[in-house]
Every structure is written in C-alpha cells, then in structure tokens.
Design an enzyme around this catalytic site. Structure first.
Site, PDB file in Angstrom:
ATOM      1  N   GLU A  65    -105.064  69.377 -28.508  1.00 47.92           N
ATOM      2  CA  GLU A  65    -106.427  68.912 -28.269  1.00 47.92           C
ATOM      3  C   GLU A  65    -106.797  69.022 -26.794  1.00 47.92           C
ATOM      4  OE1 GLU A  65    -107.140  65.809 -31.963  1.00 47.92           O
ATOM      5  OE2 GLU A  65    -106.587  64.978 -30.014  1.00 47.92           O
ATOM      6  N   GLU A 115    -105.555  68.779 -38.194  1.00 50.83           N
ATOM      7  CA  GLU A 115    -105.380  67.329 -38.310  1.00 50.83           C
ATOM      8  C   GLU A 115    -106.566  66.726 -39.056  1.00 50.83           C
ATOM      9  OE1 GLU A 115    -104.747  65.078 -34.746  1.00 50.83           O
ATOM     10  OE2 GLU A 115    -103.384  66.547 -33.873  1.00 50.83           O
TER      11      GLU A 115
END
Length: 669
Positions: A153, A310
């Site tokens: 991320e 995710e």
C-alpha cells in the site's frame, strides 16, 4: 529473462495475507492444513517482515521464511512474496532519524506505527534495496513464488513528505518538467501575490501558509509525490528483475479515502494490477462505492483481469464504527469483485492477530476459531470460487464509460473553489451510482482514452482537462456518440489555468452553452426546476448557444436560466449538460433518457434496483452475474446453467435475498 512476465494462476485465486512471525512455529502446520480445507491457494508472505529478516543492521535470518515457504509449497499453495520493505525496523529509524517523514505543518512523524519513512530518503532507499536484493537472491527461483509484492500500500500514510530532502527532489522534478524558471512562473501564475521565482532553489514544497496556497504548485507537488513513490517502486522492481522472472505488482488503494497516487501513471508498470478494497461504512452507500472501485480498478487493468489483494471478512479496525458484515455479505462483496473483472479474491488476513493495532480486524480464521459462522462462510466461498474457475479470461461487457482522473480530483478539491459543500468524488460516485441503479455496467476510463467502443460517455465534474482530452469527447459525439457533462467541468487546463470566454471552457462549443457565472447556494437550500425536479448546492447563470433547454431553474440565484440542456450534433450525436447538482431521482431520469437516446441498453432491470447484473464474455462464452443486494428474492429472464448451485436455468433465474447467481448462458450476447 522476460521483462514483461505474465501472472498466471490455475483458475480464480483465493488468498490471504499470512503473518507467521506473529505465531509460534507449532501453529504453522495447523494453519497450512486449514488453508487447504478452506481452499486457499495464494498466500501473501513477508509483507511486514523486515525486522524479522534483518533484526540488526546487516544481520539476516531467513530460517523462518524458508520454513513457511517450504510448508506452503508442499501443500500446493502458491506464494505472493513481499519484499518486506513497507515499514522500517526500529534500528533503522533509531540510527537514521532523518528518514522520518515530515508533514505540511513542518512536524516530524515518528516510528511506532507503519510507513515511517520519507519517499525521497536516499538513506531509506539504500537500506530497503539491500533487503530486496537479499530476498530476491534467495527466493527468486523458489518454486512456490507465483508473484512478487513490492512493499505494501505504497503511499497509504506517507505519500506527501515536506522535508528538506523532499524539497530538493521536488526542485529536481520541476527542473525536468519546466526546464526554465520562466516557464515555471508562467505555469504557476506566480505574477499573483508577488510569488514570482528567480531561481528553482527558492521553491519549497507547499507547506502550510497563513493563507490559501498556490493551487498549481499544490497540484504539481501531488504529481511529484506520486512520481517519487513510483520511482521507488521501479527501484525495487529493477532489483527483482535481476534475480527472478516471476511477475511483479504492488497493491493499489482504489478507494474513497485515499487519493494521493495517480494510478493511471502507475498501472502500466504493473505486470498485473492489484487493489485493496474495504467497505467504507462512513459512506451513505458503501456497496455502491465498492462497485465504482471495482470498475475503476478494471479500467486501470485496461479492461482485463485484476487481483483483489485485500478485503475483509467482516469488520476493519480503522473506521469510527467498525461494522460486522451480515451473513452472506462477504460472499456477495467477493463475487461482485469477480463480476467486475477480479480473478483473485484475497483477504487481510489469514489468522486474526492477538496483539497490535489490527487485533480487532477480521480475518479468514477469526478469534472464535473454526466453530464460527465466519469460518463456515470462508470455506463455502472457497468452494464457490472453484466452481467459477471457468470464467477466467472473459471480459466485462459495458457500453457506458465514465471519465475519471486523480489529478482532476486534486485540482477540483482545491482550497479555493466556488463551494466546499461539494467535493469531486461525491459527484463521481453519484453519477456512477445512478447508472448502476439504471442497470448499466460502467467502464471507468482516464481522460484521453479511446471512446469508440462506447455508446454513452459521462464526464462528471471534470474541472481540469487537457485540450486534447476534451477534443476526444467532442470527436466521439461528432462521430455519433452521446455524452453527458456535469457542472464544473472543462474549466481549467493542466496547469490549473482557467479558460477565458465563459464556462464550461473546453466543452463550451460541444455543449452549445455559455456559463457567465457560478451561483452556488448554501447547504440545505433546495433548488426547484421548472419540471418539478429538485437540486441542491449548485446553480449557474447559463445561456443556451445552440443547445435545447430541457429544464430550467424555477427559483434560486439562477431562476429562469437553463439547468439541463441537450445539444444535437450533426452526425447523430448528443451532448447533454447538467448545470446543477440534481437529486438522485432527477439524475436517474436524465441519465435514463441520455442512455436510451444513445442506444445503451441496461444489463439489469431498473425496476429491480436491488439486483445488480453484470455480463462477462468472450468469443463463444458468456456469463451473467446476478447480485441480489436486496432483502427480497428476485427473478430475471435467463437460460443456461447456474454455476454456484450447479442447477439448470430454463428461462427464469431466481436469486434469493442477499445471494449471487452466476449463469453460463446458452448463447453469447
């Protein structure tokens, strides 16, 4: 060794993040056995492993990672191997506090959380790339590794760093972009407020000021910051390429609350596009935002397959109210992503943590263990995904496109704008949600993309647009296409310079209107149109210059002026303009008319608004996804074989409340 490896998995991947370093080795074999029971076949490892792999500077310990990789390989489970660089270990920030990020108010952010590093830090990059080198050397040819996962991320917390090292890097980026200080002064409009620079050395990042900041400088700092982190990604990629032919990616954050990276620039660098998405219960309609995020991620993947890296089985830990999902909601969310192009469904994380910031974040294996509704749904989802393996390689079918860009998001939500009662993303979401209610599947594409495959193109709130990008929309309509442009579009060029001559600037000739002045209204004030439609927040003092007036303001500061117009173009195209913020009912009415005029037929039934219908197809194959978001059973005409239950479908498909059905159609569209 190929420089463009392709990600290939046997069917739809079902996966999770696994953090074995949080657990005693005695648990590892149990975990692998339970993964097999659930059908998990892709596991992300070493996402936050730095302090375990390098507990002290220059001292590496790979024993634990060796063991878990071998255990997973023996079980036939593939690995998405992280480089481990997402967060620096304490010894690094202790010895080199200069790597810590600095915020726009000039304060330093300290270790103790994650991503406590500045993207421009040469020291951080040196240490991180040394770790990547060691990991890639050791595992570059490991038979379990199916995918490389760079960092994690990127930019979630540290995308914008304002320290002196970032300032110097920003100046270098500006020199490359503008070459001369004179060109920069012109681009930034520095004649305003005595901001003219005599040398690049005088320029700082847009740190907090006593007044509003130079908007062109702010946008360029966003562009620089996105490029700086992309440069970091490329640095890790270069190391991995030297040691491995395995495809490489990183997990994007295409979501409502993250906006600092321009993923249109990032996507071509990925061997496969991957995204993290969590339902945001701070929004009025989290499921509608999920649909938009999936459509946008598919756009980043060029309309092809992408990976959901995710999501959560239930609650997260970082929202003000972390809501659990209802029974079946996790499956419905997952299959919505699959319907919209995802060919991997992965979760954070495998086993719920007992300590740390995310100890109350849901997981595939919850604190309650296997005797739980969550676990039973996890196992059921694994079986369902196996039954859907045959859809891989098909593409989502859409004849409506929506234009979206991150740099426009930065510009449209600038500090000095006509009203703060409206933000850019809410306008995009409103249009996308309306099209979804009307039964349309939407491709989200970047400004400047080829539009020839579509019947209808919607341009919501595209304040910043290049002349060449606007021309593609105009050419599309001139060739017979239909477009809907909403207010505050076409106003500024790529340097955030307002186009003179009246709004909506770049789209003025296409739309056949001229707006003399924006006339927003106070929050809570309702505007009424002549037709009885209602709107809020925004009006404009518009004049029709060739366009037909479809509706006008009946009251408010623009009373009597056009609110909705339609310009019929020679060649059969139409260009609609919405000069106000229509309520949902009115927006649905206008977009329904525009779509019908364009010949864009809905996949779903607008009279069943809780039923989302998406078709994936290729030559010879067609699959219809029926996603029932409502609390009632619904029906739709279809024929074929339903893959979730294995039952034949003869003319009518029945979808229970909250369920998803996937039909292999008897004939292609």
């Amino acid at each position: 060794m190929s420089t463009t490896p392709t990600f290939s998995h046997d069917g739809i991947a079902y996966g999770c993040d696994y953090n074995p370093e949080q657990w005693d080795r005695s648990v590892w074999r149990e975990d692998v056995a339970l993964m097999q029971e659930a059908g998990v076949d892709l596991v992300a490892l070493n996402i936050f492993g730095w302090s375990h792999l390098e507990p002290r500077p220059g001292e590496f310990d790979f024993a634990g990672l060796d063991e878990i990789l071998d255990l997973l390989h023996e079980a036939g489970i593939r690995v998405n191997l992280g480089t481990g660089t997402a967060s620096a270990p304490p010894w690094l920030t202790f010895r080199h506090p200069e790597i810590l990020p600095e915020t726009e108010d000039g304060t330093t952010r300290f270790p103790g959380g994650r991503q406590a590093w500045c993207p421009s830090s040469a020291v951080f990059r040196r240490y991180a790339l040394e770790l990547v080198e060691r990991v890639a050397e050791r595992y570059g040819e490991h038979p379990a590794v199916e995918l490389w996962h760079v960092s994690n991320e990127l930019g979630c917390h540290n995308a914008l760093c304002y320290d002196d090292e970032s300032a110097e890097a920003f100046r270098g980026w500006l020199r490359a972009r503008y070459e001369t200080i004179e060109r920069l002064n012109t681009a930034w409009g520095t004649s305003f407020w005595s901001q003219q620079y005599s040398d690049f050395a005088e320029i700082l990042p847009p740190r907090l000021t006593l007044s509003s900041r130079n908007p062109s400088q702010v946008i360029d700092f966003h562009r620089f910051s996105s490029d700086e982190l992309l440069g970091y990604y490329r640095a890790e990629l270069e190391v991995l390429r030297r040691h491995s032919s395995v495809p490489v990616t990183t997990n994007f954050m295409v979501t409502a609350h993250i906006r600092n990276l321009d993923y249109w620039q990032w996507a071509p660098e990925m061997d496969v596009v991957a995204n993290d998405h969590y339902l945001d219960n701070r929004l009025a309609d989290p499921t509608a935002e999920l649909a938009f995020a999936s459509d946008l991620t598919r756009g980043l993947a060029g309309g092809g397959a992408w990976l959901l890296m995710e999501q959560s089985t239930g609650a997260v830990n970082w929202q003000p109210q972390n809501l659990a999902k209802a029974t079946g909601e996790m499956t419905r969310n997952s299959l919505t992503h699959v319907a919209k192009g995802a060919e991997a469904i992965c979760f954070f994380q495998w086993r719920a943590s007992l300590q740390g910031s995310e100890k109350f974040h849901s997981a595939l294996l919850p604190h309650a263990g296997t005797d739980s509704d969550v676990w039973r749904e996890v196992v059921e989802l694994g079986g369902t995904l196996d039954r859907l393996d045959e859809i891989t390689g098909t593409r989502v079918q859409a004849d409506v496109a929506l234009l979206f860009s991150w740099e426009n998001w930065w510009a449209a939500d600038g500090e000095s704008r006509p009203t703060h009662a409206i933000d850019h993303l809410s306008q995009v979401h409103a249009v996308h949600a309306s099209l979804r209610r009307l039964g349309h599947t939407v491709d989200v594409v970047r400004p400047g993309a080829d539009l020839s495959a579509y019947r209808l193109v919607v341009v919501p709130n595209l304040y910043l647009v290049r002349d060449s990008e606007a021309a593609i929309v105009s050419d599309f309509v001139a060739a017979g296409g239909h477009a809907v442009v909403t207010f505050f579009s076409g106003i500024a060029d790529e340097e955030d310079r307002v186009r003179p001559g009246g709004y909506p600037g770049a789209f003025r000739e296409l739309l056949g209107v001229n707006v003399e002045e924006f006339a927003p209204v106070l929050p809570g004030q309702v505007l009424t149109l002549a037709s009885g439609r209602t709107a809020t927040a925004w009006s404009e003092r518009t004049r029709a210059r060739g366009a037909e007036v479809v509706d006008s303001f009946a009251d408010g500061p623009s009373a009597g002026r056009p609110a909705i117009t339609r310009n019929r173009i020679a060649g059969g195209g139409d260009a609609w303009y919405l000069a106000t913020n229509l309520d949902a009912v009115a927006l649905d009415e206008v977009l329904r008319d525009a779509a019908a005029g364009a010949g864009a037929l809905p996949q779903g039934d607008p009279d069943q608004p809780g039923l989302e219908v998406v078709r994936r197809a290729d030559e010879g194959r067609s699959y219809l996804f029926l996603i029932n978001h409502s609390t009632n059973d619904v029906e739709l005409s279809a024929s074929g074989r339903e893959l979730v239950t294995g039952e034949p479908v003869d003319s009518i498909a029945r979808v229970p409340a909250g369920a998803v059905r996937v039909i292999r159609e008897d004939r292609t569209r």
